[in-house]
Write an enzyme that holds these catalytic residues in place. Structure first.
Site, short mmCIF file in Angstrom:
data_model
loop_
_atom_site.label_atom_id
_atom_site.label_comp_id
_atom_site.label_asym_id
_atom_site.label_seq_id
_atom_site.Cartn_x
_atom_site.Cartn_y
_atom_site.Cartn_z
CG HIS A 1 -0.35 0.04 2.54
ND1 HIS A 1 -0.07 -1.12 3.22
CD2 HIS A 1 0.06 1.05 3.35
CE1 HIS A 1 0.47 -0.82 4.39
NE2 HIS A 1 0.57 0.49 4.50
CG HIS B 1 3.81 4.49 5.57
ND1 HIS B 1 2.90 5.04 6.44
CD2 HIS B 1 3.35 3.24 5.30
CE1 HIS B 1 1.95 4.16 6.71
NE2 HIS B 1 2.19 3.06 6.02
CD GLU C 1 3.43 -0.54 7.25
OE1 GLU C 1 2.83 0.15 6.41
OE2 GLU C 1 2.87 -1.02 8.26
CO CO Z 1 1.11 1.25 6.34
#
Ligand code: CO
Length: 134
Positions: free
Chosen positions: A7, A79, A130
């Site tokens: 994502h 992020h 991440e």
């Molecule tokens: Co995330």
């Protein structure tokens, strides 16, 4: 080592406006807001054919994205998340290469119920990364 883009997370000052824009102007499939009190955010998932967009909006005091929105009042990319098969092997490889893992270096359970780690943006082209064990 890294796999799919899981994502892209976008911090938004106005969750309803962001949802309406993606649903209306972009014709995207936009989910319902989900409060994640443990993470200090309300999250909305936008499902795309090949990945997801996640809107992040502060929830409660001391939200980890409140400071980001102070610096970026219109919102912005917060992020990006890449999938890895083995998060501990990924962490060890990264730290051996000199990259900095945020926090105490131990994976935490992220917003999707899977182990995640965050990497220092200064080590990755100014982008908070991440890693999620898929
Ligand atoms: Co995330």
């Amino acid at each position: 080592m890294i796999g799919r883009l899981n994502h892209v997370a976008i911090a938004v000052p106005d969750l309803d406006a962001a949802c309406e824009q993606y649903r209306g102007a972009l014709g995207a499939t936009v989910g319902a807001p989900q409060d994640e009190p443990d993470h200090g955010v309300t999250v909305v998932f936008v499902e795309l054919p090949n990945t997801k967009i996640e809107f992040l909006h502060p929830l409660g005091e001391n939200s980890p994205i409140a400071g980001f929105l102070e610096k970026n009042p219109a919102g912005g990319i917060h992020h990006i998340c890449y999938e890895v098969d083995d998060i501990l092997a990924a962490r060890d490889r990264l730290t051996t290469s000199g990259a900095r893992v945020l926090g105490d270096g131990e994976p935490k359970i992220g917003a999707h119920g899977k182990p995640v780690l965050f990497l220092h943006p200064k080590d990755f082209a100014g982008t908070l990364v991440e890693l999620e064990q898929a």
